[in-house]
Structures are given as C-alpha cells and as structure tokens.
Design a protein around this motif. Structure first.
Motif, PDB file in Angstrom:
ATOM      1  N   GLY A 245     -75.108  -4.983 -16.679  1.00 45.83           N
ATOM      2  CA  GLY A 245     -74.375  -6.352 -16.511  1.00 45.83           C
ATOM      3  C   GLY A 245     -75.414  -7.492 -16.344  1.00 45.83           C
ATOM      4  O   GLY A 245     -75.167  -8.261 -16.769  1.00 45.83           O
ATOM      5  N   ASN A 246     -76.593  -7.161 -15.633  1.00 42.03           N
ATOM      6  CA  ASN A 246     -77.561  -8.017 -15.402  1.00 42.03           C
ATOM      7  C   ASN A 246     -78.216  -8.497 -16.825  1.00 42.03           C
ATOM      8  O   ASN A 246     -78.506  -9.843 -17.038  1.00 42.03           O
ATOM      9  N   GLU A 256     -69.271 -10.080 -21.648  1.00 42.49           N
ATOM     10  CA  GLU A 256     -69.604  -8.535 -21.546  1.00 42.49           C
ATOM     11  C   GLU A 256     -69.988  -8.144 -20.223  1.00 42.49           C
ATOM     12  O   GLU A 256     -69.692  -6.923 -19.563  1.00 42.49           O
ATOM     13  N   ALA A 257     -70.777  -9.185 -19.477  1.00 43.29           N
ATOM     14  CA  ALA A 257     -71.352  -9.016 -18.243  1.00 43.29           C
ATOM     15  C   ALA A 257     -70.409  -8.869 -17.255  1.00 43.29           C
ATOM     16  O   ALA A 257     -70.225  -7.781 -16.247  1.00 43.29           O
ATOM     17  N   TYR A 258     -69.061  -9.698 -17.312  1.00 36.76           N
ATOM     18  CA  TYR A 258     -68.027  -9.385 -16.318  1.00 36.76           C
ATOM     19  C   TYR A 258     -67.521  -8.211 -16.499  1.00 36.76           C
ATOM     20  O   TYR A 258     -67.027  -7.677 -15.454  1.00 36.76           O
ATOM     21  N   THR A 284     -70.362 -15.179 -10.278  1.00 38.61           N
ATOM     22  CA  THR A 284     -71.243 -15.982 -10.888  1.00 38.61           C
ATOM     23  C   THR A 284     -70.945 -16.081 -12.396  1.00 38.61           C
ATOM     24  O   THR A 284     -71.012 -17.133 -13.172  1.00 38.61           O
ATOM     25  N   VAL A 285     -70.597 -14.980 -12.938  1.00 36.00           N
ATOM     26  CA  VAL A 285     -70.041 -14.876 -14.327  1.00 36.00           C
ATOM     27  C   VAL A 285     -68.780 -15.703 -14.433  1.00 36.00           C
ATOM     28  O   VAL A 285     -68.809 -16.256 -15.506  1.00 36.00           O
ATOM     29  N   GLY A 286     -67.871 -15.528 -13.542  1.00 34.46           N
ATOM     30  CA  GLY A 286     -66.559 -16.046 -13.661  1.00 34.46           C
ATOM     31  C   GLY A 286     -66.749 -17.545 -13.652  1.00 34.46           C
ATOM     32  O   GLY A 286     -66.065 -18.201 -14.225  1.00 34.46           O
TER      33      GLY A 286
END
Length: 479
Positions: A245-246, A256-258, A284-286
């Motif tokens: 994810g990072n 993709e990270a989410y 943070t991704v959101g």
C-alpha cells in the motif's frame, strides 16, 4: 566405615543442616542435607529436609523431586506428602496437589493444614475453569482476575503467568505483559509461551520485524505452538500488505493504495496500533481521491483504536478544514496542541479558529456567487448580475413575502459589493476582522450603490420599460 558409623556421620550432617536452616542460611543447609543423602540415599527424612530447604530457595521443581523420592522411600511419611502437595500447588498442578493432601488426611485425619490446602487446590481448579470460559468469551479482564487469584496459591506457575501476560497483551497493557513474560524468561529462557507473549506485545505495538523474531524463536522451542505460528503468519502478511500500500501511494496509484490498505485491515482485527495506522493511511489516500467524508470516518476509526494517535487527529482536522467544518477542526487542533505544544500546531489551531470566526459572519463571496480568489472584474460582473436579479422594482408584482425576501437579498448584495470592491475593506474581511468593530463606516444605501454603479438618475430603471429591463438583464447576465 561400618554402616552405623555412616549413619552417624549422615545424622551429623543432617543436624548441621538443621542449624543452618533455623538460621535461614538455606544454601548451607542444602549442602549439608545433600552430604547426608550422599551417605544414606535411602533415608526419606533427608530428602524431606532438603525438599523443605529447596522450597525456601524457591527451587520448587527440585523440591518436588525430593518430596516424591521421600514418599517413594516411605509412603507413611506425612511431611513428605504435604511438601509434595505444596510443590504441586505452587507449580499450578492442583489435581496432583489434591491427591497428595488427601493422602495426608488418610495418615492424619485431623490435619487442619491439609484441609486448608485442599480448599486452596479447589479454588485454583475453579479459577482455572472460569478463566477458560472467560478466554473463550474474550473477557480478558476476567482471565487476568482469575489468574491473579490462582497465583496467590500457585505463585510459581508459569502457565498461569503466561496466560495472564497474554491477556494483558490482548487488553493493550503491553508493559505489564512484557514484564511478566520477561520474569519467566529469566528463569526459563526456553519457555515458548513466554517468547510468544513477548512477540505478541511487539506485534501489537507495530514492531513487526522484532515480533516475527520472537515468534520464530518460540516455534523453535515449541514447534507445535499454534498461536505463535498463526501470529507469525499474520505479522508477515500484515507487513507485506502495508508495504504494498505504501509503495502504491508513493507511486501515485491512489485507488490501488486504497484497496491494499483495505485488504490489510482484514488480516488481524486484534492488532489495534497497526490497524490505526492503516486507517490513517487510507484516510490520507481518501483525501487525495477527494473522498473527504470517508477520510474523516477513517481517521475517527483510527482515533477510536488509539486515542493518542496525533497524526490521525491532524489528518482529520485537515479534512474538516477542507469541508468547512471549522468547529470540528478547532476541536481536533486543540487536542493536538494540548498534547504537543509546538509552533506548527499552534499556527494550525490559530488558523482554524480564524476560519471558524470568519464562517460565522456573512460570506460575501457566497452572496455574490464568486470564488475567494475572484478578480475585481469578476466581483463587478457578479454584483451587476445579482443586483439586477434581486432589485425590488423587478419584483414589484410579486407577493409581499417575496418582495421582502428579494429586498433583503438586494441589500446583502450591495453590502457584499461595498466590502469586496474596496481593497482595504476586502483585505480586512479576508483576514477575519469584524468590520463593524473598525472605524470604517459600514452604513450604506443599497439603492445609492446601484445607481452609482449603473450611472445615477440617467441610468437604467426597471420602471421605464419592463420588457427592455428584462432584455437588458439578460444581456448583462450573459456578458
């Protein structure tokens, strides 16, 4: 030497051992009882005495062996059975202890000590039973309570201590759990259960690499340790998924990270600290994906798991700022500043307080329908459009209620234009000052502003020709 001479010498050693025992010099007493046993290895009382000494030295397993040897040599040796029972009890084997105390009662029916010890054994068995039920129900506080009570009589039982330590870890009381596990490992460095608990604490504190080392060590000592095997698998899976994810986030692959952070959150619901970080990472991704309400929700979940998680408060506060929920943002920044009084946090709090103050005034930009970065020409154009739209003459045929509402809007449009078209007033308004508290005169007449804007008495009038007015208004709005 002859047998009587040997026996006499052994008795001498025993007597010397007794002297040292009374003086509480248990190490010397042990040495003399050992000499007596070496000379007469078939004497039950020598083993019994050495067992008593080993108990005082807290060497209960050795004491148990000596007690068992004593009663093997003499099944009627009441003190031997009593000491064996006490050792079993201290080591947590209440069933074996019960059998020993029952044997004491056979030999000495009036023994009050045996009766009391039998009650202690029964209590331990009951606390064990209750602890097992409570663990299944995940009532870890009750398990800790039961183990504390059981350890009052079974103070040397590693099994009880480990169960208590495991439940302390599951309750998030990591320093206490670590302390209990470390005490056991100092006495028994190969204890797989204690190694597992040490790993569990590190795992739950998000020190995953170190945790894996302890799980591997536990499995080396106890290859069938199923809990250590599962925890090791979860730890490795969690670390791998989080790192994926990072990596996706750093590469800008936010969707993709989410998804990867979401998958990581399903691996182990019990890992509070790591999951708190995963929720914050997903928030943070959101926010990058403009899913601000979802980001706020994720931060709230992170904080619920870890109330000390400053990063989650900061992330949520920023999301509140972005969604103009200033009171909530101020609350979060206050929490952060109370915890960490840094200059950066102070500035964030002051900015949120300023935006909150500004939000409680009339929003002149919204009144005119322009952005906060609107140019002078855009402000003029917006005023022209809104002033013509809400001018009272345009609504002279409407109901009294509509006329009153439109007149109010017309005045607000004039007020907004008065402030935003004046650089000095606009600057003070943008910086959060209350213009009413300044020396600036905020008295104005909306009609005068309108006439001045459209050229005074010879300018535009709604009354002159209704059709022309509508056409003019349409042209102004289109421009």
């Amino acid at each position: 030497p002859s047998l009587p001479t040997v026996s006499l010498e052994a008795e001498g050693f025993k007597e010397q051992g007794n002297v040292y025992y009374v003086k509480k010099d248990y190490a010397e007493a042990f040495n003399f009882y050992t000499k007596a046993i070496d000379l007469c290895p078939k004497n039950a009382s020598y083993y019994g005495n050495r067992a008593a000494t080993l108990m005082m030295l807290s060497r209960y397993r050795e004491a148990l062996e000596d007690s068992q040897q004593a009663v093997r040599l003499d099944d009627t040796f009441m003190k031997g059975h009593m000491r064996e029972g006490k050792c079993h009890l201290l080591l947590g084997n209440a069933m074996a202890a019960t059998r020993c105390f029952q044997k004491v009662q056979e030999l000495e029916p009036e023994s009050s000590q045996a009766q009391q010890e039998l009650k202690n054994a029964e209590s331990i068995l009951e606390f064990e039973r209750l602890a097992e039920i409570s663990f299944e129900k995940r009532d870890f506080r009750m398990v800790v309570f039961c183990m504390d009570r059981a350890l009052e009589s079974a103070s040397a039982c590693h099994r009880f201590k480990v169960l208590k330590a495991e439940c302390l870890a599951l309750l998030g009381r990591y320093p206490e759990a670590q302390s209990v596990a470390s005490d056991i490992l100092r006495m028994d460095s190969t204890n797989g259960d204690a190694l597992y608990v040490r790993g569990l604490c590190l795992y739950y504190e998000d020190c995953i690499d170190k945790a894996v080392q302890f799980f591997v060590q536990a499995l080396r000592m106890a290859p069938d340790h199923e809990k250590a095997r599962l925890a090791c698998r979860n730890a490795k899976a969690l670390k791998a998924k989080k790192e994926e994810g990072n990596k996706a986030f750093k590469e800008g692959s936010f969707e993709e990270a989410y998804d990867l952070y979401s998958e990581a959150l399903t691996i182990d619901p019990n890992n509070i600290k790591t999951n708190a970080k995963l929720y914050c990472n997903r928030a943070t991704v959101g926010s990058k994906l403009n899913k601000l309400e979802q980001a706020i929700e994720d931060c709230t979940k992170a904080i619920k798991l870890d109330e000390t998680y400053i990063k989650a408060y900061l992330r949520r506060a920023q999301c509140y700022m972005d969604t103009e929920q200033y009171e909530e943002a101020v609350r979060d920044y206050e929490k952060v500043y109370q915890t960490e009084k840094t200059k950066e946090h102070k500035n964030l709090l002051k900015n949120a307080q300023l935006e909150l103050k500004k939000s409680k005034r009339k929003d002149y930009y919204k009144v005119l329908g322009v952005d906060k970065n609107a140019t002078e020409d855009e402000i003029k154009k917006a005023y022209r459009k809104r002033a013509l739209m809400h001018h009272p003459d345009r609504h002279s045929g409407a109901s009294a209620e509509v006329q009153k509402e439109e007149e109010k809007k017309f005045k607000e449009v004039g007020e907004a234009f008065t402030v935003l078209s004046d650089p000095k007033k606009k600057s003070r308004y943008d910086s959060g000052h209350d213009l009413e508290d300044d020396d600036m005169n905020m008295d104005f007449d909306a009609n005068n502003i309108f006439k001045a804007f459209f050229g005074g008495p010879g300018g535009f009038s709604f009354e002159a020709n209704s059709c022309k007015a509508d056409l003019y208004l349409l042209l102004i709005i289109i421009c």
